[in-house]
Scaffold this active site. Sequence first.
Site, PDB file in Angstrom:
ATOM      1  N   GLU A 149      44.401  26.928  33.565  1.00 30.91           N
ATOM      2  CA  GLU A 149      44.507  27.383  34.961  1.00 30.91           C
ATOM      3  C   GLU A 149      44.916  26.240  35.882  1.00 30.91           C
ATOM      4  O   GLU A 149      45.695  26.438  36.818  1.00 30.91           O
ATOM      5  CB  GLU A 149      43.183  28.001  35.417  1.00 30.91           C
ATOM      6  CG  GLU A 149      42.909  29.411  34.865  1.00 30.91           C
ATOM      7  CD  GLU A 149      42.432  29.422  33.421  1.00 30.91           C
ATOM      8  OE1 GLU A 149      42.128  28.334  32.884  1.00 30.91           O
ATOM      9  OE2 GLU A 149      42.371  30.517  32.825  1.00 30.91           O
ATOM     10  N   HIS A 157      33.194  37.719  35.424  1.00 30.89           N
ATOM     11  CA  HIS A 157      34.507  38.369  35.462  1.00 30.89           C
ATOM     12  C   HIS A 157      34.633  39.376  36.606  1.00 30.89           C
ATOM     13  O   HIS A 157      35.522  40.211  36.573  1.00 30.89           O
ATOM     14  CB  HIS A 157      34.769  39.123  34.147  1.00 30.89           C
ATOM     15  CG  HIS A 157      35.277  38.253  33.044  1.00 30.89           C
ATOM     16  ND1 HIS A 157      34.488  37.338  32.408  1.00 30.89           N
ATOM     17  CD2 HIS A 157      36.501  38.144  32.463  1.00 30.89           C
ATOM     18  CE1 HIS A 157      35.208  36.717  31.460  1.00 30.89           C
ATOM     19  NE2 HIS A 157      36.421  37.182  31.490  1.00 30.89           N
TER      20      HIS A 157
END
Lengths: 79, 821
Positions: free
Chosen positions: B531, B598
């Site tokens: 990321e 999440h």
Amino acid sequence: MDVPIVMPQLGVDIEEAQIDEWLKAEGDAVEEGEQVVIVTTPKVTLELEAPASGVLKSIAIPADEIAKVGTTLGIIETE
Amino acid sequence: MPKELFVDPQVMRKADRLRVPEIPVHAYATPLAEERQRYGDKTLIRVLRDMMMVREFETMLASFKAQGAYAGIEFVYKGPAHLSIGQEGAAVGSALALKPDDHIFGSHRSHGEFIAKGLSAIAGLEPAALAAIMEGHQGGAMLRSVEKILGGDNETEVAETFLLLGLLAEIFMRASGFNGGMGGSMHAFFLPFGAYPNNAIVGGSAGIATGAAMRKRLGGDGGITVAYSGDGSTGCGPVWEAMNFSSMAQLKGLWPEEHRGGLPVLFCFNNNFYAMGGQTIGETAGWDRLSRIGAGINPDAMHAETVDGTNPLAVADAVARKRALLVEGAGPALLDVECYRATGHSTSDANAYRSRDEIKAWTAHDPIALYAASLKEAGILDDTVEAALAEGVAARVRMVTAAAVDPAIAAPVDIRANPTLIGELMFSNTAIALPPEPVGTFNDPASTSRVRQLAKKARHGIDENGGLHSPMRAVTIRDALFETLLHHFTHDESLIGYGEECREWGGAFGVYRGLSDILPYDRLFNAPISEAAIVATAIGYAMEGGRAVVELMYTDFIGRAGDEIFNQMAKWQSMSAGMLKLPVVLRCSIGSKYGAQHSQDWSGLVAHIPGLKVVYPSTPYDAKGLLASALAGNDPVIFFESQRLYDATEMFHEGGVPEDYYQVPIGVPDVKREGTDVTILTLGPSLYAAVGAAETLAAEHGVSAEIIDARSLVPFDYETVLKSVRKTGRILLVSEASERGSFLMTLAADIGRYAHGDLTAPPQVLGSPNWIVPGAEMESTYFPQAQDIIDIVCCELIPEKNTDYRGLRGWDGLDLSRRGI
Ligand SMILES: Cc1ncc(C[n+]2csc(CCOP(=O)(O)OP(=O)(O)O)c2C)c(N)n1
Ligand SMILES: [Mg+2]
């Protein structure tokens, strides 16, 4: 014997999917487990396998059409 | 992932032994006589002069920090001074091998690299190009000053003085500095000389330089990029991510022929054996020799070498050889340039972590003294010339310093005269216009089933009988985003897209599905699970003139790209006083059903950081138009998408989602349902809870609710909301983010201030509780539901309705009431 290729349940909240492409034409020989048709849900594209060996006798739902889960997409004729 | 790559068990399971290439350590042995042939004596002397220049410049800074004076000039300098005294051989040596259009990205300790690169570029550029560059900076104002103080017109002298003055004015954060005084010592840059932004975050340049290298490859600009950082940065995850990204096998195997090759980026570690007080050798690292880490990255071991940074010619030789490899497409490369920091980490360093003996031992390895001695030994230099060089350098630095502290030449940034100056630098608010016809090389979109399927879909979510279309039969948010992406990819050749699983998988949630059949690898590719590198490379790509749309699978992974989003993406436009533009769109899906790691809405987290535009649409019409504005705009945008809404069809916009391209301006909330009694301002999926609540409120409570979808967080135009509140006198703000410190709290406070006279009740905020998002079955107890909205409207905002709480909320008041407060 005629064996149907059925639109499988592709997820709990998926009711229908689109036929993207038939990889075989009517009259073509197919092997069990061979990929015959590509279908698409809103999220993913999947290849469906032939449920039996034989000849693709007929296509019930052509490419770009939408089919509900459980619909017969085509028929394989075995010996 | 690509099917043509066959992972063969026969091959994978075979016994084998890996061979790591030899990594040379101090292999340089070229006799000086040969170097004289290679460079000529003039250049060899310039190398000495440049090292002296770097040293004198930093000695001046050290003197200001320690004594408040230098060469009789008094000045209080409050900012940082990370000096590279002792490391000049590394900086000047590598710059010697670089061309003007090679781009360096440095660290907190990069004055030396900046000056060396500038001097090298000045030596390499034609006089006309130099003149144009200096004329182009701040309308030639700095050039005029330099001409005035120099009184001469020697082009090289003018350009060198311009370089030093622009840098020093920037270090002193003067308006005439290279970054307009918004960068300072650790962030200076001057693009025309190939000195790209330095970075105060250790290792921060690695990913950015990698992205810039990708743009150099795709944009065909030529040249290489260099990521300078210290040995301490080998402990930083993002540095490893960048090295891996630059070596992805697809670059050499799957990318189109004309752009094939490892990225032309040189990771140049100026290894002074210490971070601050932590010692990489023997204490905080295990590599023993830094160059060894190349072996962990690719079969070439990144062509790694350990080089003697004390000798500028050894460094130049290595950089020249690596540069040639990079240009050929054999990149990336790694150099471990060993050198010694003679002074402290910064001027507050007490050197408690190293012995006097060690410092003393290294003084015998001073790069300037050793190099001067070698030139003398070869008869290239004598004492008189050496003294003249030193005198010239001292005079130049003194002249530049006197100018930099003179407000008539280098005026401080006048915030009092222009209080919103910095605010105006946050965004350029400019955009590109797309050409009417498609451009670039790609396959016919109509050949893909996705596009054919879209053509058949209804544009509105409600069918002729008032029922709902299934997402297979009407345009969804997923489709709306796809349409805009397709349009931009086919009308803007500078745009590339990547993220995890972006090609065949179709992006984490199928938004890209079909695009990999249309776009080649160098426009859309699968990134590693990195990321930090995904975001950093996009920033570098944009700094170098490209445009990027990148994807993080889940918002919850923002933490992995924290520095890249919060410090790099958000800050470079303003730290460059608007000289840099960062057209980067970061798409983040906000999850659901997968539990605490999440599912959290972190939109408020990024909205808190100045410098990011933040968007969170919840209808297909808005998603399509807002993404178009984001992709066309030149500012960095964080674009949130709710996973629960990807299948949502259009219910609000008359006529549904237009087929043609259009833009919805970022920052303007939209009234989704008109009403008169209460305003409900929503962000994200809460729009749909509010619609359900509004229907019940109308049917069962006789309350007419007006619903406004915020659509954007930054910027946020209050006009629509204030108008509504003027009518209703009451407002409830709803989103799925945890309430504490949320963006809605900020909006509520602001609305309370701006609409004080119009409100009959204080603004109410309804968010999610301040605890983790529970699993799928419990989500309805967590995210605000229609009943929770009804409760607040009927119990708090219109108490005359006199109803009781029926939903699960009221938990924040619960504790207070238990304690009788
Ligand atoms: C991410 C990050 N962590 C910590 C720091 C504080 N810091 C500034 S410089 C430095 C040491 C860096 O060591 P190295 O990379 O070897 O570079 P050097 O200072 O030796 O040139 C530290 C810890 C920082 N700026 N950024
Ligand atoms: Mg170090």
